[in-house]
Scaffold this motif. Structure first.
Motif, mmCIF file in Angstrom:
data_model
loop_
_atom_site.group_PDB
_atom_site.id
_atom_site.type_symbol
_atom_site.label_atom_id
_atom_site.label_comp_id
_atom_site.label_asym_id
_atom_site.label_seq_id
_atom_site.Cartn_x
_atom_site.Cartn_y
_atom_site.Cartn_z
ATOM 1 N N GLN B 79 0.764 -1.263 -0.031
ATOM 2 C CA GLN B 79 -0.162 0.077 -0.115
ATOM 3 C C GLN B 79 0.748 1.358 0.002
ATOM 4 N N ILE B 80 1.976 1.072 0.738
ATOM 5 C CA ILE B 80 2.937 2.212 0.920
ATOM 6 C C ILE B 80 3.303 2.532 -0.369
ATOM 7 N N ALA B 81 4.090 1.553 -1.037
ATOM 8 C CA ALA B 81 4.726 1.745 -2.268
ATOM 9 C C ALA B 81 3.718 2.265 -3.358
ATOM 10 N N HIS B 82 2.428 1.649 -3.296
ATOM 11 C CA HIS B 82 1.742 1.982 -4.024
ATOM 12 C C HIS B 82 1.269 3.674 -4.037
ATOM 13 N N LEU B 83 1.038 4.071 -3.036
ATOM 14 C CA LEU B 83 0.852 5.352 -2.611
ATOM 15 C C LEU B 83 1.982 6.456 -3.183
ATOM 16 N N LEU B 84 3.356 5.946 -2.565
ATOM 17 C CA LEU B 84 4.276 6.868 -2.916
ATOM 18 C C LEU B 84 4.602 6.879 -4.396
ATOM 19 N N LEU B 85 4.303 5.685 -5.252
ATOM 20 C CA LEU B 85 4.659 5.773 -6.510
ATOM 21 C C LEU B 85 3.658 6.420 -7.306
ATOM 22 N N LYS B 86 2.401 6.700 -6.590
ATOM 23 C CA LYS B 86 1.336 7.095 -7.289
ATOM 24 C C LYS B 86 1.509 8.776 -7.389
ATOM 25 N N ILE B 87 2.197 9.288 -6.297
ATOM 26 C CA ILE B 87 2.673 10.714 -6.177
ATOM 27 C C ILE B 87 3.724 11.108 -7.515
ATOM 28 N N VAL B 88 4.682 10.053 -7.523
ATOM 29 C CA VAL B 88 5.559 10.164 -8.729
ATOM 30 C C VAL B 88 5.009 9.901 -10.145
ATOM 31 N N GLY B 89 3.671 9.238 -10.055
ATOM 32 C CA GLY B 89 3.197 9.121 -11.468
ATOM 33 C C GLY B 89 3.646 7.932 -12.029
ATOM 34 N N GLU B 91 2.460 3.754 -12.146
ATOM 35 C CA GLU B 91 1.188 2.985 -11.655
ATOM 36 C C GLU B 91 2.010 1.717 -11.295
ATOM 37 N N PHE B 92 1.354 1.297 -10.042
ATOM 38 C CA PHE B 92 2.034 0.202 -9.349
ATOM 39 C C PHE B 92 0.789 -0.832 -8.771
ATOM 40 N N ASN B 93 0.728 -2.106 -9.321
ATOM 41 C CA ASN B 93 -0.162 -2.786 -8.547
ATOM 42 C C ASN B 93 0.267 -3.289 -7.326
ATOM 43 N N PRO B 94 -0.445 -2.967 -6.369
ATOM 44 C CA PRO B 94 0.061 -3.511 -4.975
ATOM 45 C C PRO B 94 0.179 -5.072 -4.773
ATOM 46 N N HIS B 95 -0.567 -5.800 -5.577
ATOM 47 C CA HIS B 95 -0.301 -7.377 -5.600
ATOM 48 C C HIS B 95 0.947 -7.662 -6.257
ATOM 49 N N ASN B 96 1.652 -6.705 -6.889
ATOM 50 C CA ASN B 96 2.744 -7.473 -7.578
ATOM 51 C C ASN B 96 4.000 -7.245 -6.702
ATOM 52 N N LEU B 97 4.048 -6.855 -5.407
ATOM 53 C CA LEU B 97 5.140 -6.764 -4.647
ATOM 54 C C LEU B 97 5.694 -8.015 -4.019
ATOM 55 N N ASN B 98 6.879 -8.492 -4.507
ATOM 56 C CA ASN B 98 7.697 -9.763 -4.091
ATOM 57 C C ASN B 98 8.026 -9.718 -2.638
ATOM 58 N N PRO B 99 7.525 -10.932 -2.124
ATOM 59 C CA PRO B 99 7.557 -10.942 -0.384
ATOM 60 C C PRO B 99 8.953 -10.957 -0.088
#
Lengths: 249, 230
Positions: B79-89, B91-99
């Motif tokens: 979620q954090i990565a999604h929010l941060l990357l959204k600011i930069v513009g 698009e990041f799918n939160p479900h794609n983050l590697n554990p």
């Protein structure tokens, strides 16, 4: 974003299983302290063979992760018992937890107690002997009061680690806070994981904080036994730090 | 009964993931040392506001078990990565983050508190005379830091870093909870395949013991050499 109201809602149900964690914590820290004193005594007196076994035991508890120790205890202890002819049909996970955490805590603590004992000067022993103290009197009146202030910070660390490690007991099926978390997650259809784990983190923070406070009170009370001959090196380090800060390094 | 041939098989199977675990631990050690260095500097210079934040951060890390933090990160980090990357513009799918990323971030954070203490201690161990001598020779601040303080502090901190390395390897045993395969996770998999958990766990314990023995021997040899040098 964060649902604070939900966090407050689930706190009572998390607190309702806190006693499981606390009982296991208190039992294994008390037993661990007892065992560690025994292990330390064996190693300091260099009891033949037993001392080597204790070295092996300590290196084992310190080099194997605690999760693995829990699993080994859960699967291995009934097997060991069956080898000497005792058959346990239902070895409970809680018993395995207490056993494993006790051994782990004892292994860690004996590495705290041994240096603390050895830090007491030889002259102290000699003076007590010269004054005709019996070994028991020497230990309770001269040695122990000096060992305790040195060992207390290490004991505090061991306690904090033990608190951390009680959070792992759900892996072998003890229904503690983390177990309740799993139930809560499935009942909220996976919508509130962040809130649930954040609440648990805050709960553990509170437990650790109170443990730290308790140890600090003990330390203050034990401080009067501190001799000025290098047993209290903290002040010195602080002064050195201040000098370095002033110099801008 | 306990089957030694199964254990030998498990042992070899687990050895396969040892390099991966060691590499992951090296990466975490590196990242946490950098972060720990930053924390140590902040505490050393007492930068206002930031120093208080760091204090609370360290207290939180001391108070929270790694498992809880790992789960928290597992759900919060995407979620954090999604929010941060959204600011930069981006698009990041939160479900794609590697554990694996979650494991690296979590343990780098938890270890950074330890590392900062080690780094602080190492800097403290450099005697004032050294710094005074450097100043009297006309070294400026950066020169003093890089040529006089750093080399000595590093020598002092190395055994502790090796110790942290072992702590990280042990901490990675929790990675199985979020599906990352390390030594312990591999032991669980091997145990599940042969329905013989005890053998697999004993094999894993032996491997951990071996790694720890090698690291301890390294530390001891290094400390012996250090003592000889003075």
């Amino acid at each position: 974003m964060l649902d604070i109201k939900y966090m407050l809602e689930i706190t009572p149900s998390l607190l309702s299983v806190l006693h499981v964690t606390l009982i296991i914590l208190i039992a294994s820290s008390a037993l661990g302290l007892g065992l560690s004193i025994l292990v330390t005594a064996i190693r300091i007196k260099k009891v033949k063979y037993l001392s080597q076994v204790m070295d092996l035991f300590i290196s084992f508890t310190r080099s194997v992760p605690i999760v693995l120790q829990l699993f080994l205890m859960y699967y291995g202890f009934p097997f060991l018992l069956s080898m000497i002819g005792i058959h346990v049909s239902d070895f409970s996970a809680a018993a395995a937890t207490v056993l494993a955490l006790t051994l782990y805590n004892a292994g860690y603590l004996s590495e705290v107690l041994r240096p603390a004992y050895l830090a007491v000067e030889k002259g102290q022993h000699e003076a007590a002997d010269g004054l005709g103290y019996t070994p028991f009197q020497k230990f309770t009146r001269i040695i122990a009061p000096q060992v305790i202030p040195i060992a207390l910070p290490g004991w505090g660390n061991a306690l904090v680690y033990l608190i951390h490690d009680t959070s792992l007991i759900f892996t072998i099926g003890v229904a503690d806070i983390m177990g309740v978390a799993n139930t809560l997650i499935s009942s909220s259809y996976g919508a509130h994981q962040i809130e649930i784990y954040l609440t648990i983190a805050l709960l553990f923070w509170a437990i650790t904080f109170s443990a730290d406070t308790m140890v600090r009170i003990f330390e203050k009370r034990a401080a009067k036994y501190n001799l000025s001959n290098g047993i209290a090196p903290k002040k010195k380090a602080k002064r050195k730090m201040r000098i370095l800060v002033q110099k801008g390094v | 009964m306990f089957k030694f041939d199964v254990m030998a098989q498990d042992f070899i199977g687990i050895l396969m993931v040892v390099p991966k675990t060691l590499l992951l631990a090296i990466l975490i050690l590196f990242l946490s040392t950098i972060l720990g260095g930053v924390i140590a500097l902040i505490q050393q210079y007492r930068i206002p506001v930031v120093v208080q934040v760091v204090k609370v951060f360290k207290s939180f890390l001391r108070g929270t078990p790694a498992v809880v933090l790992l789960y928290l990160m597992y759900y919060a980090l995407p979620q954090i990565a999604h929010l941060l990357l959204k600011i930069v513009g981006v698009e990041f799918n939160p479900h794609n983050l590697n554990p694996v990323v979650v494991v690296i971030v979590t343990f780098s954070l938890t270890m950074s508190a330890f590392q900062s203490e080690i780094i602080r201690g190492a800097f403290m161990s450099v005697s004032e005379g050294q710094i005074e001598a450097a100043h009297s020779l006309g070294y400026n601040f950066m020169q003093t830091l890089s040529r006089v303080i750093m080399p000595q502090a590093l020598m002092e901190a190395l055994p502790d870093f090796l110790n942290s390395y072992m702590v990280i390897i042990k901490a990675l045993s929790l990675a199985f909870l979020i599906t990352v395969v390390d030594i312990f996770a591999q032991a669980k998999i091997m145990g599940a395949m042969s329905f013989r958990y005890l053998e697999a766990f004993v094999a894993a314990a032996l491997i951990y013991w071996l790694i720890s023995a090698i690291l301890t021997a390294l530390i001891n040899r290094y400390e012996l050499r250090l003592r000889k040098a003075y």
